[in-house]
Design a protein around this motif. Sequence first.
Motif, PDB file in Angstrom:
ATOM      1  N   GLY A 125      -2.571 -38.261 -21.928  1.00  0.00           N
ATOM      2  CA  GLY A 125      -2.163 -38.309 -20.531  1.00  0.00           C
ATOM      3  C   GLY A 125      -0.836 -39.020 -20.332  1.00  0.00           C
ATOM      4  N   ARG A 126      -0.183 -39.379 -21.438  1.00  0.00           N
ATOM      5  CA  ARG A 126       1.110 -40.076 -21.363  1.00  0.00           C
ATOM      6  C   ARG A 126       2.249 -39.070 -21.387  1.00  0.00           C
ATOM      7  NH1 ARG A 126       0.974 -45.441 -24.979  1.00  0.00           N
ATOM      8  NH2 ARG A 126       3.193 -45.189 -24.648  1.00  0.00           N
ATOM      9  N   PRO A 127       3.116 -39.101 -20.383  1.00  0.00           N
ATOM     10  CA  PRO A 127       4.262 -38.181 -20.401  1.00  0.00           C
ATOM     11  C   PRO A 127       5.204 -38.524 -21.553  1.00  0.00           C
ATOM     12  CG  PRO A 127       4.194 -39.462 -18.358  1.00  0.00           C
ATOM     13  CD  PRO A 127       3.092 -39.945 -19.222  1.00  0.00           C
ATOM     14  N   GLY A 128       5.831 -37.510 -22.094  1.00  0.00           N
ATOM     15  CA  GLY A 128       6.763 -37.735 -23.194  1.00  0.00           C
ATOM     16  C   GLY A 128       8.103 -37.070 -22.960  1.00  0.00           C
ATOM     17  N   LYS A 129       9.146 -37.735 -23.393  1.00  0.00           N
ATOM     18  CA  LYS A 129      10.500 -37.205 -23.237  1.00  0.00           C
ATOM     19  C   LYS A 129      10.633 -35.858 -23.945  1.00  0.00           C
ATOM     20  CE  LYS A 129      15.331 -38.471 -23.891  1.00  0.00           C
ATOM     21  NZ  LYS A 129      16.255 -39.510 -24.378  1.00  0.00           N
ATOM     22  N   THR A 130      10.070 -35.748 -25.149  1.00  0.00           N
ATOM     23  CA  THR A 130      10.184 -34.491 -25.899  1.00  0.00           C
ATOM     24  C   THR A 130       9.439 -33.349 -25.229  1.00  0.00           C
ATOM     25  OG1 THR A 130       8.287 -35.050 -27.283  1.00  0.00           O
ATOM     26  CG2 THR A 130      10.476 -35.643 -28.121  1.00  0.00           C
ATOM     27  N   LEU A 131       8.565 -33.666 -24.283  1.00  0.00           N
ATOM     28  CA  LEU A 131       7.801 -32.644 -23.548  1.00  0.00           C
ATOM     29  C   LEU A 131       8.378 -32.416 -22.154  1.00  0.00           C
ATOM     30  CD1 LEU A 131       4.157 -33.799 -24.424  1.00  0.00           C
ATOM     31  CD2 LEU A 131       5.485 -31.971 -25.510  1.00  0.00           C
ATOM     32  N   GLY A 132       9.578 -32.888 -21.910  1.00  0.00           N
ATOM     33  CA  GLY A 132      10.159 -32.770 -20.568  1.00  0.00           C
ATOM     34  C   GLY A 132       9.380 -33.604 -19.569  1.00  0.00           C
ATOM     35  N   TYR A 133       8.827 -34.714 -20.035  1.00  0.00           N
ATOM     36  CA  TYR A 133       8.029 -35.657 -19.250  1.00  0.00           C
ATOM     37  C   TYR A 133       6.728 -35.058 -18.722  1.00  0.00           C
ATOM     38  CZ  TYR A 133      11.944 -38.626 -20.033  1.00  0.00           C
ATOM     39  OH  TYR A 133      12.921 -39.359 -20.670  1.00  0.00           O
ATOM     40  N   GLU A 134       6.280 -33.998 -19.364  1.00  0.00           N
ATOM     41  CA  GLU A 134       4.928 -33.510 -19.109  1.00  0.00           C
ATOM     42  C   GLU A 134       3.999 -34.273 -20.045  1.00  0.00           C
ATOM     43  OE1 GLU A 134       4.084 -29.303 -18.498  1.00  0.00           O
ATOM     44  OE2 GLU A 134       6.239 -28.944 -18.690  1.00  0.00           O
ATOM     45  N   VAL A 135       2.705 -34.107 -19.845  1.00  0.00           N
ATOM     46  CA  VAL A 135       1.741 -34.793 -20.692  1.00  0.00           C
ATOM     47  C   VAL A 135       1.147 -33.794 -21.700  1.00  0.00           C
ATOM     48  CG1 VAL A 135       1.206 -36.536 -18.946  1.00  0.00           C
ATOM     49  CG2 VAL A 135      -0.182 -34.484 -19.093  1.00  0.00           C
ATOM     50  N   PRO A 136       0.724 -34.274 -22.862  1.00  0.00           N
ATOM     51  CA  PRO A 136       0.190 -33.378 -23.889  1.00  0.00           C
ATOM     52  C   PRO A 136      -0.948 -32.477 -23.399  1.00  0.00           C
ATOM     53  CG  PRO A 136       0.632 -35.503 -24.852  1.00  0.00           C
ATOM     54  CD  PRO A 136       0.842 -35.643 -23.358  1.00  0.00           C
ATOM     55  N   GLU A 137      -1.829 -33.009 -22.578  1.00  0.00           N
ATOM     56  CA  GLU A 137      -2.953 -32.205 -22.076  1.00  0.00           C
ATOM     57  C   GLU A 137      -2.432 -30.997 -21.295  1.00  0.00           C
ATOM     58  OE1 GLU A 137      -6.823 -31.022 -21.662  1.00  0.00           O
ATOM     59  OE2 GLU A 137      -6.310 -32.901 -22.654  1.00  0.00           O
ATOM     60  N   GLU A 138      -1.417 -31.211 -20.451  1.00  0.00           N
ATOM     61  CA  GLU A 138      -0.826 -30.111 -19.679  1.00  0.00           C
ATOM     62  C   GLU A 138      -0.176 -29.086 -20.595  1.00  0.00           C
ATOM     63  OE1 GLU A 138       1.960 -32.109 -17.173  1.00  0.00           O
ATOM     64  OE2 GLU A 138       0.419 -32.840 -15.785  1.00  0.00           O
ATOM     65  N   LYS A 139       0.546 -29.570 -21.616  1.00  0.00           N
ATOM     66  CA  LYS A 139       1.211 -28.661 -22.543  1.00  0.00           C
ATOM     67  C   LYS A 139       0.193 -27.829 -23.316  1.00  0.00           C
ATOM     68  CE  LYS A 139       5.175 -28.479 -23.059  1.00  0.00           C
ATOM     69  NZ  LYS A 139       6.163 -27.661 -22.358  1.00  0.00           N
ATOM     70  N   LEU A 140      -0.921 -28.438 -23.693  1.00  0.00           N
ATOM     71  CA  LEU A 140      -1.968 -27.696 -24.390  1.00  0.00           C
ATOM     72  C   LEU A 140      -2.568 -26.633 -23.471  1.00  0.00           C
ATOM     73  CD1 LEU A 140      -3.688 -27.259 -26.918  1.00  0.00           C
ATOM     74  CD2 LEU A 140      -5.284 -28.960 -25.999  1.00  0.00           C
ATOM     75  N   ASN A 141      -2.817 -27.000 -22.207  1.00  0.00           N
ATOM     76  CA  ASN A 141      -3.345 -26.043 -21.243  1.00  0.00           C
ATOM     77  C   ASN A 141      -2.402 -24.866 -21.059  1.00  0.00           C
ATOM     78  OD1 ASN A 141      -5.671 -27.538 -20.831  1.00  0.00           O
ATOM     79  ND2 ASN A 141      -4.843 -28.614 -19.059  1.00  0.00           N
ATOM     80  N   GLU A 142      -1.100 -25.116 -21.009  1.00  0.00           N
ATOM     81  CA  GLU A 142      -0.111 -24.050 -20.909  1.00  0.00           C
ATOM     82  C   GLU A 142      -0.182 -23.115 -22.118  1.00  0.00           C
ATOM     83  OE1 GLU A 142       3.825 -25.667 -20.471  1.00  0.00           O
ATOM     84  OE2 GLU A 142       3.285 -26.752 -18.648  1.00  0.00           O
ATOM     85  N   LEU A 143      -0.272 -23.702 -23.287  1.00  0.00           N
ATOM     86  CA  LEU A 143      -0.334 -22.929 -24.522  1.00  0.00           C
ATOM     87  C   LEU A 143      -1.583 -22.047 -24.552  1.00  0.00           C
ATOM     88  CD1 LEU A 143       1.199 -22.552 -27.204  1.00  0.00           C
ATOM     89  CD2 LEU A 143      -0.236 -24.343 -28.155  1.00  0.00           C
ATOM     90  N   VAL A 144      -2.702 -22.607 -24.119  1.00  0.00           N
ATOM     91  CA  VAL A 144      -3.961 -21.850 -24.082  1.00  0.00           C
ATOM     92  C   VAL A 144      -3.848 -20.700 -23.082  1.00  0.00           C
ATOM     93  CG1 VAL A 144      -6.398 -21.962 -23.430  1.00  0.00           C
ATOM     94  CG2 VAL A 144      -5.413 -23.756 -24.851  1.00  0.00           C
ATOM     95  N   ALA A 145      -3.259 -20.971 -21.904  1.00  0.00           N
ATOM     96  CA  ALA A 145      -3.114 -19.939 -20.874  1.00  0.00           C
ATOM     97  C   ALA A 145      -2.242 -18.789 -21.345  1.00  0.00           C
ATOM     98  CB  ALA A 145      -2.554 -20.545 -19.595  1.00  0.00           C
ATOM     99  N   VAL A 146      -1.168 -19.098 -22.050  1.00  0.00           N
ATOM    100  CA  VAL A 146      -0.238 -18.070 -22.543  1.00  0.00           C
ATOM    101  C   VAL A 146      -0.896 -17.210 -23.611  1.00  0.00           C
ATOM    102  CG1 VAL A 146       1.899 -17.747 -23.855  1.00  0.00           C
ATOM    103  CG2 VAL A 146       1.834 -19.355 -21.954  1.00  0.00           C
ATOM    104  N   SER A 147      -1.788 -17.798 -24.398  1.00  0.00           N
ATOM    105  CA  SER A 147      -2.395 -17.062 -25.524  1.00  0.00           C
ATOM    106  C   SER A 147      -3.494 -16.103 -25.078  1.00  0.00           C
ATOM    107  CB  SER A 147      -2.949 -18.041 -26.544  1.00  0.00           C
ATOM    108  OG  SER A 147      -4.098 -18.685 -26.033  1.00  0.00           O
ATOM    109  N   ARG A 148      -3.931 -16.196 -23.839  1.00  0.00           N
ATOM    110  CA  ARG A 148      -5.027 -15.336 -23.371  1.00  0.00           C
ATOM    111  C   ARG A 148      -4.578 -13.951 -23.077  1.00  0.00           C
ATOM    112  NH1 ARG A 148      -8.219 -19.658 -19.648  1.00  0.00           N
ATOM    113  NH2 ARG A 148      -8.950 -20.835 -21.387  1.00  0.00           N
TER     114      ARG A 148
END
Length: 134
Positions: A111-134
């Motif tokens: 749940g910690r935002p990261g600079k390398t993620l454009g200040y998104e959080v890992p959980e959000e990035k994983l959810n995006e990846l899962v949504a795109v793969s469907r």
Amino acid sequence: MDRSTRFVLLLQLPDDISAVASQKAMTKAIQTHRLVLMKSITWDHGSELARHKNFSLITGIPVFLLDSHSPWRRGLNENTNGPLRQHLPKGTDLKKYSADDLKKIQRRLNGRPGKTLGYEVPEEKLNELVAVSR
């Protein structure tokens, strides 16, 4: 740790930390989480990870072993250790932590935002990846 999302998965291993027990726990975790999208995993050289070839056969995910004498080639791993050590200091007896305790720590890390993620959080990035793969 997933490189593209920075998602951290913490597992509680049974008292048996053998290579067989570790491989079973990691296989189950990968298959039950949305991490089946992983293209590869990079592991340390611990004896508990000696069955990495079996893991790859079962999951279809290739495993690469870290070069233990080249920390500069392990940036993601090394940069994850800092936040992880805030919750689990080096030398901590992990038997004191329940699976629920580890899930809470995992949620905090993911749940910690990261600079390398454009200040998104890992959980959000994983959810995006899962949504795109469907």
